[in-house]
Design a protein around this motif. Structure first.
Motif, PDB file in Angstrom:
ATOM      1  N   GLY A 246     -55.187 -35.549 -23.280  1.00  0.00           N
ATOM      2  CA  GLY A 246     -55.563 -34.491 -22.348  1.00  0.00           C
ATOM      3  C   GLY A 246     -55.506 -33.117 -22.999  1.00  0.00           C
ATOM      4  N   PHE A 247     -55.345 -32.091 -22.161  1.00  0.00           N
ATOM      5  CA  PHE A 247     -55.387 -30.712 -22.661  1.00  0.00           C
ATOM      6  C   PHE A 247     -54.093 -30.291 -23.349  1.00  0.00           C
ATOM      7  CE2 PHE A 247     -54.354 -26.221 -21.898  1.00  0.00           C
ATOM      8  CZ  PHE A 247     -55.387 -25.622 -22.620  1.00  0.00           C
ATOM      9  N   VAL A 248     -52.964 -30.818 -22.886  1.00  0.00           N
ATOM     10  CA  VAL A 248     -51.656 -30.334 -23.355  1.00  0.00           C
ATOM     11  C   VAL A 248     -51.508 -30.382 -24.881  1.00  0.00           C
ATOM     12  CG1 VAL A 248     -49.160 -30.738 -23.264  1.00  0.00           C
ATOM     13  CG2 VAL A 248     -50.528 -30.822 -21.171  1.00  0.00           C
ATOM     14  N   PRO A 249     -51.899 -31.465 -25.572  1.00  0.00           N
ATOM     15  CA  PRO A 249     -51.739 -31.487 -27.026  1.00  0.00           C
ATOM     16  C   PRO A 249     -52.551 -30.411 -27.759  1.00  0.00           C
ATOM     17  CG  PRO A 249     -52.039 -33.718 -26.206  1.00  0.00           C
ATOM     18  CD  PRO A 249     -52.335 -32.793 -25.064  1.00  0.00           C
ATOM     19  N   LEU A 250     -53.540 -29.805 -27.079  1.00  0.00           N
ATOM     20  CA  LEU A 250     -54.318 -28.744 -27.721  1.00  0.00           C
ATOM     21  C   LEU A 250     -53.578 -27.405 -27.758  1.00  0.00           C
ATOM     22  CD1 LEU A 250     -58.036 -29.062 -26.572  1.00  0.00           C
ATOM     23  CD2 LEU A 250     -57.140 -29.236 -28.900  1.00  0.00           C
ATOM     24  N   ILE A 251     -52.534 -27.279 -26.949  1.00  0.00           N
ATOM     25  CA  ILE A 251     -51.849 -25.992 -26.831  1.00  0.00           C
ATOM     26  C   ILE A 251     -51.326 -25.482 -28.174  1.00  0.00           C
ATOM     27  CG2 ILE A 251     -49.862 -24.813 -25.793  1.00  0.00           C
ATOM     28  CD1 ILE A 251     -50.279 -26.553 -23.308  1.00  0.00           C
ATOM     29  N   PRO A 252     -50.654 -26.305 -29.009  1.00  0.00           N
ATOM     30  CA  PRO A 252     -50.165 -25.772 -30.290  1.00  0.00           C
ATOM     31  C   PRO A 252     -51.281 -25.210 -31.166  1.00  0.00           C
ATOM     32  CG  PRO A 252     -49.157 -27.901 -29.821  1.00  0.00           C
ATOM     33  CD  PRO A 252     -50.221 -27.705 -28.797  1.00  0.00           C
ATOM     34  N   LEU A 253     -52.432 -25.891 -31.207  1.00  0.00           N
ATOM     35  CA  LEU A 253     -53.559 -25.427 -32.019  1.00  0.00           C
ATOM     36  C   LEU A 253     -54.100 -24.106 -31.486  1.00  0.00           C
ATOM     37  CD1 LEU A 253     -55.742 -25.838 -34.216  1.00  0.00           C
ATOM     38  CD2 LEU A 253     -57.034 -27.159 -32.522  1.00  0.00           C
ATOM     39  N   LEU A 254     -54.278 -24.009 -30.176  1.00  0.00           N
ATOM     40  CA  LEU A 254     -54.827 -22.785 -29.586  1.00  0.00           C
ATOM     41  C   LEU A 254     -53.894 -21.597 -29.801  1.00  0.00           C
ATOM     42  CD1 LEU A 254     -56.212 -24.238 -26.222  1.00  0.00           C
ATOM     43  CD2 LEU A 254     -57.498 -23.659 -28.291  1.00  0.00           C
ATOM     44  N   VAL A 255     -52.602 -21.850 -29.739  1.00  0.00           N
ATOM     45  CA  VAL A 255     -51.632 -20.770 -29.951  1.00  0.00           C
ATOM     46  C   VAL A 255     -51.702 -20.259 -31.381  1.00  0.00           C
ATOM     47  CG1 VAL A 255     -49.169 -20.241 -30.100  1.00  0.00           C
ATOM     48  CG2 VAL A 255     -50.063 -21.467 -28.114  1.00  0.00           C
ATOM     49  N   VAL A 256     -51.759 -21.165 -32.358  1.00  0.00           N
ATOM     50  CA  VAL A 256     -51.799 -20.754 -33.761  1.00  0.00           C
ATOM     51  C   VAL A 256     -53.081 -19.983 -34.065  1.00  0.00           C
ATOM     52  CG1 VAL A 256     -51.984 -21.602 -36.141  1.00  0.00           C
ATOM     53  CG2 VAL A 256     -50.278 -22.574 -34.601  1.00  0.00           C
ATOM     54  N   ILE A 257     -54.217 -20.484 -33.595  1.00  0.00           N
ATOM     55  CA  ILE A 257     -55.482 -19.791 -33.832  1.00  0.00           C
ATOM     56  C   ILE A 257     -55.465 -18.411 -33.167  1.00  0.00           C
ATOM     57  CG2 ILE A 257     -57.955 -19.822 -33.345  1.00  0.00           C
ATOM     58  CD1 ILE A 257     -57.935 -22.812 -33.772  1.00  0.00           C
ATOM     59  N   GLY A 258     -54.916 -18.338 -31.962  1.00  0.00           N
ATOM     60  CA  GLY A 258     -54.826 -17.058 -31.263  1.00  0.00           C
ATOM     61  C   GLY A 258     -53.935 -16.070 -32.000  1.00  0.00           C
ATOM     62  N   MET A 259     -52.796 -16.537 -32.480  1.00  0.00           N
ATOM     63  CA  MET A 259     -51.886 -15.646 -33.211  1.00  0.00           C
ATOM     64  C   MET A 259     -52.521 -15.172 -34.517  1.00  0.00           C
ATOM     65  SD  MET A 259     -48.204 -17.547 -32.607  1.00  0.00           S
ATOM     66  CE  MET A 259     -47.234 -16.239 -33.341  1.00  0.00           C
ATOM     67  N   ALA A 260     -53.219 -16.068 -35.209  1.00  0.00           N
ATOM     68  CA  ALA A 260     -53.886 -15.681 -36.454  1.00  0.00           C
ATOM     69  C   ALA A 260     -54.982 -14.656 -36.183  1.00  0.00           C
ATOM     70  CB  ALA A 260     -54.465 -16.913 -37.145  1.00  0.00           C
ATOM     71  N   PHE A 261     -55.706 -14.842 -35.082  1.00  0.00           N
ATOM     72  CA  PHE A 261     -56.782 -13.905 -34.722  1.00  0.00           C
ATOM     73  C   PHE A 261     -56.220 -12.507 -34.469  1.00  0.00           C
ATOM     74  CE2 PHE A 261     -59.644 -11.836 -31.677  1.00  0.00           C
ATOM     75  CZ  PHE A 261     -60.852 -11.912 -32.375  1.00  0.00           C
ATOM     76  N   PHE A 262     -55.028 -12.445 -33.892  1.00  0.00           N
ATOM     77  CA  PHE A 262     -54.402 -11.149 -33.613  1.00  0.00           C
ATOM     78  C   PHE A 262     -53.519 -10.677 -34.776  1.00  0.00           C
ATOM     79  CE2 PHE A 262     -55.426 -12.492 -29.245  1.00  0.00           C
ATOM     80  CZ  PHE A 262     -56.087 -11.342 -28.817  1.00  0.00           C
ATOM     81  N   LYS A 263     -53.799 -11.226 -35.958  1.00  0.00           N
ATOM     82  CA  LYS A 263     -53.218 -10.769 -37.222  1.00  0.00           C
ATOM     83  C   LYS A 263     -51.717 -11.000 -37.326  1.00  0.00           C
ATOM     84  CE  LYS A 263     -56.748  -7.166 -37.742  1.00  0.00           C
ATOM     85  NZ  LYS A 263     -57.010  -5.732 -38.052  1.00  0.00           N
ATOM     86  N   VAL A 264     -51.199 -11.987 -36.617  1.00  0.00           N
ATOM     87  CA  VAL A 264     -49.805 -12.364 -36.817  1.00  0.00           C
ATOM     88  C   VAL A 264     -49.703 -13.041 -38.183  1.00  0.00           C
ATOM     89  CG1 VAL A 264     -47.897 -13.774 -35.964  1.00  0.00           C
ATOM     90  CG2 VAL A 264     -49.443 -12.644 -34.347  1.00  0.00           C
ATOM     91  N   SER A 265     -48.696 -12.736 -38.939  1.00  0.00           N
ATOM     92  CA  SER A 265     -48.537 -13.305 -40.281  1.00  0.00           C
ATOM     93  C   SER A 265     -48.514 -14.829 -40.228  1.00  0.00           C
ATOM     94  CB  SER A 265     -47.243 -12.793 -40.917  1.00  0.00           C
ATOM     95  OG  SER A 265     -47.300 -11.394 -41.101  1.00  0.00           O
ATOM     96  N   PRO A 266     -49.012 -15.479 -41.305  1.00  0.00           N
ATOM     97  CA  PRO A 266     -49.140 -16.939 -41.279  1.00  0.00           C
ATOM     98  C   PRO A 266     -47.836 -17.688 -41.020  1.00  0.00           C
ATOM     99  CG  PRO A 266     -50.374 -16.031 -43.121  1.00  0.00           C
ATOM    100  CD  PRO A 266     -49.604 -14.895 -42.530  1.00  0.00           C
ATOM    101  N   ILE A 267     -46.736 -17.249 -41.628  1.00  0.00           N
ATOM    102  CA  ILE A 267     -45.493 -18.018 -41.492  1.00  0.00           C
ATOM    103  C   ILE A 267     -44.993 -18.039 -40.047  1.00  0.00           C
ATOM    104  CG2 ILE A 267     -43.064 -18.149 -42.186  1.00  0.00           C
ATOM    105  CD1 ILE A 267     -43.937 -17.164 -44.948  1.00  0.00           C
ATOM    106  N   PRO A 268     -44.827 -16.897 -39.374  1.00  0.00           N
ATOM    107  CA  PRO A 268     -44.406 -16.980 -37.962  1.00  0.00           C
ATOM    108  C   PRO A 268     -45.415 -17.673 -37.069  1.00  0.00           C
ATOM    109  CG  PRO A 268     -44.885 -14.695 -38.594  1.00  0.00           C
ATOM    110  CD  PRO A 268     -44.854 -15.493 -39.845  1.00  0.00           C
TER     111      PRO A 268
END
Length: 498
Positions: A246-268
């Protein structure tokens, strides 16, 4: 208490070209002997011996051990974000499989993607993601991992899938304004980053078009027979039985892509993805804390009815990156010693003395970045060293330094994933599981099959020889001078990870 490292002796002269070549030639010869004669792909000790040889050469030139040690530790310090990224990716892979993130991507990829255009689609998908977030490593470690699983189910050799993933991921990194290497190339040549990106289009677009057509042609010959259809059916049945789709397993991927888009450093960003993946795994499947800690350290394990599916899913963990991390550390220490003893500087200076005009200058700038990638194992040094040292020559000949920024980006950023002991290559090998077992080097074929990565510098050399797309300097550029690094005893490298 923090130990203070003595500064190098500034009075020591740069070694002659022939002396500077001693550790480089001997180390490359030792690597070749071990890999090709003894059929043993473990370059670690050969690089360690290369570091020792460099130390002896430096000692003969008058350097103290503290000087050489400081050079090695400086480069290792600069590269620590990259090493930490590798470790976090190992942890993330394990929890993203446990949470169902990777299995979900594989399941729907098998359903939606046709094998005939899988390779071409993989390249384009990785290119879009990498361009959006400015990180080739994050793209390879997340989207690339899922694509490897889909390609395996389709019966496509791992090295073909990896070649397409690397082509797309590092293309996006090269032209993304969010990428650290893109900004570094512009910074060391004192050019505007957006002008730098625009000036890379004449090489980037043809390389990507050619690569896309090759992947489309090769993929068009792929067909799924009855046995493969049965295998794909077993894959999908096993995934649907053991994982939430379902949708729930996609949450980790969407969060990482979103954080990267907003220029959060790769490690955090990646560590956050690891934590969220662990939470999803705990909530959805009831894994305990000890299970999750074990997965993060040793990798995820599962037993299904399909042995092929098990081999695809049983991976990840910090230990899966140990070989790669130690290789990077040996290579970077060797490169740091070469930089501190000014051996690399001597080689570049020797090349500069033999440059007659723009054709030779532009070609040598590309090849110097490639060679520095091979010898030092560090993409940042491969951009910074020629970027600083060749700059005044472009001013002298009346050519724009945008030509230089393009040259070092292509010889640096794009070539780094093609060299196994380079930081970029080591990451690709570790993240995608391109292991060398029993003398079987077939997985390393991903390097020549990453067409966009080597076609771009090759096209750049063609332009250098023909004069095509070779910008002359305008009046403002002629007023800006770049001091060569030779008088400063080294090159300052930017920190960050790809």
């Amino acid at each position: 208490m923090t130990q203070q490292i003595p500064p190098p002796r500034q009075a020591i002269e740069m070694p002659s070209l022939w002396v500077a070549l001693i550790p480089i030639v001997l180390t490359i010869a030792l690597l070749g002997l071990q890999i090709f004669y003894y059929d043993d792909f473990t370059p670690h000790i050969a690089l360690a011996i290369g570091f020792a040889i460099t130390g002896l050469v430096g000692w003969a030139q008058g350097y103290r051990w503290q000087d050489i040690e400081a050079g090695a530790f400086h480069v290792l310090h600069v590269a620590m974000p990259s090493i930490a990224t590798l470790i976090v990716v190992g942890m993330l892979v394990s929890t993203w499989i446990a949470s169902g993130t990777v299995p979900l991507l594989i399941y729907y990829g098998l359903e939606l993607i046709d094998p005939a255009w899988f390779l071409a689609a993989s390249m384009l998908l990785c290119a879009v993601v990498s361009l959006s977030i400015g990180s080739s490593w994050t793209t390879v470690g997340t989207i690339g991992l899922a694509l490897v699983g889909i390609g395996t189910a389709f019966g496509i050799p791992l090295y073909w899938t990896a070649g397409a993933v690397v082509s797309g991921a590092f293309f996006g990194d090269k032209i993304s304004p969010l990428s650290d290497t893109t900004n570094l190339a512009a910074a060391v040549t004192e050019t505007n980053v957006f002008d730098h990106i625009r000036n890379m289009m004449p090489t980037t677009i043809p390389a990507m078009v050619i690569a896309f057509l090759v992947y489309l042609l090769v993929g068009g010959q792929a067909s799924v027979d009855a046995s493969q259809l049965e295998q794909i059916g077993l894959y999908r049945a096993g995934l649907s039985e053991h994982f939430d789709l379902g949708f729930v397993p996609l949450i980790p991927l969407l969060v990482v892509i979103g954080m990267a888009f907003f220029k959060v450093s790769p490690i955090p960003a990646l560590f956050t993805g690891f934590v969220i993946g662990a939470l999803v795994a705990a909530i959805n499947y009831g894994y305990g804390l000890n299970d999750l800690l074990t997965f993060a350290h040793s990798g995820f394990t599962i037993s299904t009815e399909s042995q092929a599916l098990d081999s695809l899913l049983n991976r990840g963990g910090v230990t899966s990156m140990t070989w790669v991390v130690t290789l990077m550390m040996f290579a970077l220490a060797f490169g740091g010693a070469l930089e501190r003893t000014r051996c690399l500087e001597s080689v570049v200076s020797g090349i500069m003395q033999r440059i007659g005009g723009f054709r030779g200058l532009q070609t040598n700038a590309i090849l110097t970045s490639v060679a520095t990638n091979i010898v030092s194992g560090d993409v940042y040094l491969s951009i910074a060293l020629p970027g600083r040292m060749y700059g005044p020559e472009y001013n002298r000949l009346g050519y724009s330094r945008l030509n230089l920024s393009r040259a070092i980006e292509e010889g640096g950023t794009l070539v780094s994933p093609l060299i196994p002991w380079n930081a970029g290559g080591a990451f690709v090998i570790g993240a995608l599981g391109l292991t060398v077992v029993g003398g079987d080097y077939s997985n390393l074929l991903y390097a020549p099959l990453a067409f966009a990565c080597w076609l771009s510098p090759a096209i750049g050399i063609l332009y250098a020889q023909t004069g095509w797309f070779s910008r002359r300097a305008d009046k403002n550029e002629m007023l800006v001078g770049i001091e060569p690094a030779a008088g400063k005893g080294g090159v300052n490298m930017a920190k960050g990870s790809a």
